[in-house]
Design a protein around this motif. Structure first.
Motif, PDB file in Angstrom:
ATOM      1  N   ALA A  30       0.823  -1.210   0.000  1.00  0.00           N
ATOM      2  CA  ALA A  30       0.000   0.000   0.000  1.00  0.00           C
ATOM      3  C   ALA A  30       0.861   1.266   0.000  1.00  0.00           C
ATOM      4  CB  ALA A  30      -0.939   0.002   1.204  1.00  0.00           C
ATOM      5  N   ASN A  31       2.108   1.158   0.477  1.00  0.00           N
ATOM      6  CA  ASN A  31       3.011   2.310   0.485  1.00  0.00           C
ATOM      7  C   ASN A  31       3.361   2.777  -0.926  1.00  0.00           C
ATOM      8  OD1 ASN A  31       3.025   1.983   3.237  1.00  0.00           O
ATOM      9  ND2 ASN A  31       5.157   1.352   3.383  1.00  0.00           N
ATOM     10  N   ALA A  32       3.139   1.932  -1.925  1.00  0.00           N
ATOM     11  CA  ALA A  32       3.479   2.274  -3.313  1.00  0.00           C
ATOM     12  C   ALA A  32       2.634   3.427  -3.838  1.00  0.00           C
ATOM     13  CB  ALA A  32       3.336   1.057  -4.221  1.00  0.00           C
ATOM     14  N   GLY A  33       1.527   3.721  -3.194  1.00  0.00           N
ATOM     15  CA  GLY A  33       0.723   4.877  -3.560  1.00  0.00           C
ATOM     16  C   GLY A  33      -0.343   4.634  -4.608  1.00  0.00           C
ATOM     17  N   ALA A  34      -0.419   3.432  -5.147  1.00  0.00           N
ATOM     18  CA  ALA A  34      -1.443   3.106  -6.152  1.00  0.00           C
ATOM     19  C   ALA A  34      -1.643   1.604  -6.168  1.00  0.00           C
ATOM     20  CB  ALA A  34      -1.018   3.598  -7.536  1.00  0.00           C
ATOM     21  N   SER A  35      -2.825   1.212  -6.582  1.00  0.00           N
ATOM     22  CA  SER A  35      -3.096  -0.227  -6.719  1.00  0.00           C
ATOM     23  C   SER A  35      -2.583  -0.706  -8.084  1.00  0.00           C
ATOM     24  CB  SER A  35      -4.590  -0.491  -6.587  1.00  0.00           C
ATOM     25  OG  SER A  35      -5.285   0.227  -7.578  1.00  0.00           O
ATOM     26  N   PRO A  36      -2.259  -1.988  -8.174  1.00  0.00           N
ATOM     27  CA  PRO A  36      -1.737  -2.501  -9.448  1.00  0.00           C
ATOM     28  C   PRO A  36      -2.813  -2.609 -10.520  1.00  0.00           C
ATOM     29  CG  PRO A  36      -1.799  -4.254  -7.789  1.00  0.00           C
ATOM     30  CD  PRO A  36      -2.246  -2.998  -7.114  1.00  0.00           C
ATOM     31  N   PHE A  37      -2.373  -2.549 -11.766  1.00  0.00           N
ATOM     32  CA  PHE A  37      -3.264  -2.808 -12.892  1.00  0.00           C
ATOM     33  C   PHE A  37      -3.687  -4.273 -12.845  1.00  0.00           C
ATOM     34  CE2 PHE A  37      -0.888   0.852 -14.517  1.00  0.00           C
ATOM     35  CZ  PHE A  37      -1.914   1.619 -15.042  1.00  0.00           C
ATOM     36  N   LYS A  38      -4.799  -4.576 -13.442  1.00  0.00           N
ATOM     37  CA  LYS A  38      -5.268  -5.964 -13.563  1.00  0.00           C
ATOM     38  C   LYS A  38      -4.607  -6.606 -14.786  1.00  0.00           C
ATOM     39  CE  LYS A  38      -8.330  -5.420 -10.271  1.00  0.00           C
ATOM     40  NZ  LYS A  38      -7.822  -5.608  -8.944  1.00  0.00           N
ATOM     41  N   GLY A  39      -4.360  -7.891 -14.695  1.00  0.00           N
ATOM     42  CA  GLY A  39      -3.793  -8.621 -15.819  1.00  0.00           C
ATOM     43  C   GLY A  39      -2.335  -8.271 -16.075  1.00  0.00           C
ATOM     44  N   ASP A  40      -1.801  -8.806 -17.184  1.00  0.00           N
ATOM     45  CA  ASP A  40      -0.390  -8.589 -17.471  1.00  0.00           C
ATOM     46  C   ASP A  40      -0.152  -7.665 -18.667  1.00  0.00           C
ATOM     47  OD1 ASP A  40      -1.142 -10.238 -19.575  1.00  0.00           O
ATOM     48  OD2 ASP A  40       0.560 -11.598 -19.358  1.00  0.00           O
ATOM     49  N   GLY A  41      -1.198  -7.036 -19.162  1.00  0.00           N
ATOM     50  CA  GLY A  41      -1.065  -6.178 -20.336  1.00  0.00           C
ATOM     51  C   GLY A  41      -0.124  -5.004 -20.143  1.00  0.00           C
ATOM     52  N   MET A  42      -0.233  -4.336 -19.028  1.00  0.00           N
ATOM     53  CA  MET A  42       0.647  -3.179 -18.785  1.00  0.00           C
ATOM     54  C   MET A  42       2.085  -3.635 -18.556  1.00  0.00           C
ATOM     55  SD  MET A  42      -0.736  -0.218 -19.154  1.00  0.00           S
ATOM     56  CE  MET A  42       0.128   0.969 -18.123  1.00  0.00           C
ATOM     57  N   TRP A  43       2.259  -4.738 -17.869  1.00  0.00           N
ATOM     58  CA  TRP A  43       3.599  -5.280 -17.632  1.00  0.00           C
ATOM     59  C   TRP A  43       4.267  -5.587 -18.977  1.00  0.00           C
ATOM     60  CZ3 TRP A  43       7.186  -5.047 -14.302  1.00  0.00           C
ATOM     61  CH2 TRP A  43       8.184  -6.010 -14.197  1.00  0.00           C
ATOM     62  N   ARG A  44       3.508  -6.192 -19.873  1.00  0.00           N
ATOM     63  CA  ARG A  44       4.050  -6.506 -21.200  1.00  0.00           C
ATOM     64  C   ARG A  44       4.304  -5.225 -21.997  1.00  0.00           C
ATOM     65  NH1 ARG A  44       0.562  -8.795 -24.196  1.00  0.00           N
ATOM     66  NH2 ARG A  44      -1.183  -8.960 -22.774  1.00  0.00           N
ATOM     67  N   ALA A  45       3.419  -4.227 -21.856  1.00  0.00           N
ATOM     68  CA  ALA A  45       3.582  -2.961 -22.583  1.00  0.00           C
ATOM     69  C   ALA A  45       4.875  -2.245 -22.186  1.00  0.00           C
ATOM     70  CB  ALA A  45       2.379  -2.047 -22.332  1.00  0.00           C
ATOM     71  N   PHE A  46       5.318  -2.481 -20.959  1.00  0.00           N
ATOM     72  CA  PHE A  46       6.546  -1.860 -20.464  1.00  0.00           C
ATOM     73  C   PHE A  46       7.748  -2.798 -20.603  1.00  0.00           C
ATOM     74  CE2 PHE A  46       3.593   1.200 -19.074  1.00  0.00           C
ATOM     75  CZ  PHE A  46       4.294   2.367 -18.833  1.00  0.00           C
ATOM     76  N   HIS A  47       7.558  -3.911 -21.306  1.00  0.00           N
ATOM     77  CA  HIS A  47       8.628  -4.860 -21.643  1.00  0.00           C
ATOM     78  C   HIS A  47       9.210  -5.561 -20.426  1.00  0.00           C
ATOM     79  CE1 HIS A  47       8.841  -1.755 -25.021  1.00  0.00           C
ATOM     80  NE2 HIS A  47       7.988  -2.702 -25.370  1.00  0.00           N
ATOM     81  N   GLY A  48       8.345  -5.831 -19.449  1.00  0.00           N
ATOM     82  CA  GLY A  48       8.743  -6.645 -18.304  1.00  0.00           C
ATOM     83  C   GLY A  48       9.821  -6.019 -17.445  1.00  0.00           C
ATOM     84  N   SER A  49      10.508  -6.868 -16.685  1.00  0.00           N
ATOM     85  CA  SER A  49      11.478  -6.368 -15.707  1.00  0.00           C
ATOM     86  C   SER A  49      12.645  -5.642 -16.366  1.00  0.00           C
ATOM     87  CB  SER A  49      11.973  -7.500 -14.809  1.00  0.00           C
ATOM     88  OG  SER A  49      12.550  -8.524 -15.573  1.00  0.00           O
ATOM     89  N   ASP A  50      13.093  -6.117 -17.527  1.00  0.00           N
ATOM     90  CA  ASP A  50      14.198  -5.439 -18.208  1.00  0.00           C
ATOM     91  C   ASP A  50      13.783  -4.050 -18.682  1.00  0.00           C
ATOM     92  OD1 ASP A  50      15.862  -7.621 -17.781  1.00  0.00           O
ATOM     93  OD2 ASP A  50      15.533  -8.457 -19.782  1.00  0.00           O
ATOM     94  N   GLY A  51      12.577  -3.945 -19.230  1.00  0.00           N
ATOM     95  CA  GLY A  51      12.090  -2.653 -19.689  1.00  0.00           C
ATOM     96  C   GLY A  51      11.900  -1.678 -18.542  1.00  0.00           C
ATOM     97  N   VAL A  52      11.315  -2.153 -17.450  1.00  0.00           N
ATOM     98  CA  VAL A  52      11.110  -1.288 -16.281  1.00  0.00           C
ATOM     99  C   VAL A  52      12.455  -0.825 -15.731  1.00  0.00           C
ATOM    100  CG1 VAL A  52      10.272  -1.235 -13.886  1.00  0.00           C
ATOM    101  CG2 VAL A  52       8.829  -2.192 -15.701  1.00  0.00           C
ATOM    102  N   ALA A  53      13.423  -1.714 -15.666  1.00  0.00           N
ATOM    103  CA  ALA A  53      14.759  -1.341 -15.168  1.00  0.00           C
ATOM    104  C   ALA A  53      15.378  -0.261 -16.059  1.00  0.00           C
ATOM    105  CB  ALA A  53      15.658  -2.565 -15.093  1.00  0.00           C
ATOM    106  N   ARG A  54      15.226  -0.397 -17.378  1.00  0.00           N
ATOM    107  CA  ARG A  54      15.775   0.620 -18.281  1.00  0.00           C
ATOM    108  C   ARG A  54      15.049   1.950 -18.110  1.00  0.00           C
ATOM    109  NH1 ARG A  54      16.231  -4.051 -21.712  1.00  0.00           N
ATOM    110  NH2 ARG A  54      14.133  -3.681 -22.538  1.00  0.00           N
ATOM    111  N   ILE A  55      13.732   1.900 -17.906  1.00  0.00           N
ATOM    112  CA  ILE A  55      12.965   3.134 -17.696  1.00  0.00           C
ATOM    113  C   ILE A  55      13.383   3.804 -16.395  1.00  0.00           C
ATOM    114  CG2 ILE A  55      10.648   4.039 -17.221  1.00  0.00           C
ATOM    115  CD1 ILE A  55       9.673   1.855 -19.275  1.00  0.00           C
ATOM    116  N   VAL A  56      13.533   3.029 -15.340  1.00  0.00           N
ATOM    117  CA  VAL A  56      13.964   3.593 -14.055  1.00  0.00           C
ATOM    118  C   VAL A  56      15.351   4.204 -14.197  1.00  0.00           C
ATOM    119  CG1 VAL A  56      14.659   3.007 -11.695  1.00  0.00           C
ATOM    120  CG2 VAL A  56      12.495   2.148 -12.620  1.00  0.00           C
ATOM    121  N   ASP A  57      16.280   3.465 -14.778  1.00  0.00           N
ATOM    122  CA  ASP A  57      17.639   3.997 -14.939  1.00  0.00           C
ATOM    123  C   ASP A  57      17.636   5.249 -15.806  1.00  0.00           C
ATOM    124  OD1 ASP A  57      18.840   2.110 -13.304  1.00  0.00           O
ATOM    125  OD2 ASP A  57      19.412   0.801 -14.973  1.00  0.00           O
ATOM    126  N   GLY A  58      16.877   5.222 -16.895  1.00  0.00           N
ATOM    127  CA  GLY A  58      16.805   6.392 -17.767  1.00  0.00           C
ATOM    128  C   GLY A  58      16.201   7.594 -17.071  1.00  0.00           C
TER     129      GLY A  58
END
Length: 156
Positions: A30-58
């Motif tokens: 709950a500390n994250a400030g928002a509830s998660p999206f349903k399903g895996d569509g958004m996770w896939r749209a952001f290219h999974g853990s590698d994509g999220v890591a690149r977005i965070v680093d960028g």
């Protein structure tokens, strides 16, 4: 030959960057400030853990050189920021992560963040998402969830 061996030995050394200790707090998704999206569509749209890591680093790399906000981050633990932002996005995008950071309000306490600073962060994150080729609609869906955190971040 000796120079080559020394260079190889130095290159092989592992540099461990450790986070600074923080006062104890209750860890909860709950500390994250928002509830998660349903399903895996958004996770896939952001290219999974590698994509999220690149977005965070960028995003973080841009924040550190963005003259509008760089001073805000000078005295902060950047390794912790990278880790917790990665966890937060993974959690919200429904990537199966838990968020171990503090609440948005306590994380941003005494930082003096203003609306313009938050706008700069959003622009830097948008640039990182564009670099990752995240579709505009998916970017907007995530940013809409993050926008709701404004009241817990600005003016704390």
């Amino acid at each position: 030959m000796i120079a080559f061996i020394l260079a190889a030995a130095l290159a092989a050394q592992t540099i461990v960057i450790r986070e600074e200790p923080v006062a104890p707090y209750v860890q909860a998704d709950a500390n994250a400030g928002a509830s998660p999206f349903k399903g895996d569509g958004m996770w896939r749209a952001f290219h999974g853990s590698d994509g999220v890591a690149r977005i965070v680093d960028g995003t973080v790399d841009r924040l550190l050189v963005d003259k509008r906000v760089a001073d805000i981050f000078k005295s902060h633990d950047i390794e912790r920021l990278r880790r917790t932002l990665n966890e937060q996005l993974c959690y919200i995008l429904n990537g199966g992560c838990s968020y171990t950071g503090r609440t948005m309000q306590s994380s941003h306490k005494d930082m003096g963040i203003q609306t313009a600073d938050l706008g700069a962060l959003v622009e830097d994150m948008q640039a990182a998402m564009r670099d990752e080729h995240v579709e505009f609609a998916a970017q907007n869906r995530l940013l809409a969830k993050l926008a709701a955190m404004k009241r817990d971040v600005v003016g704390q």
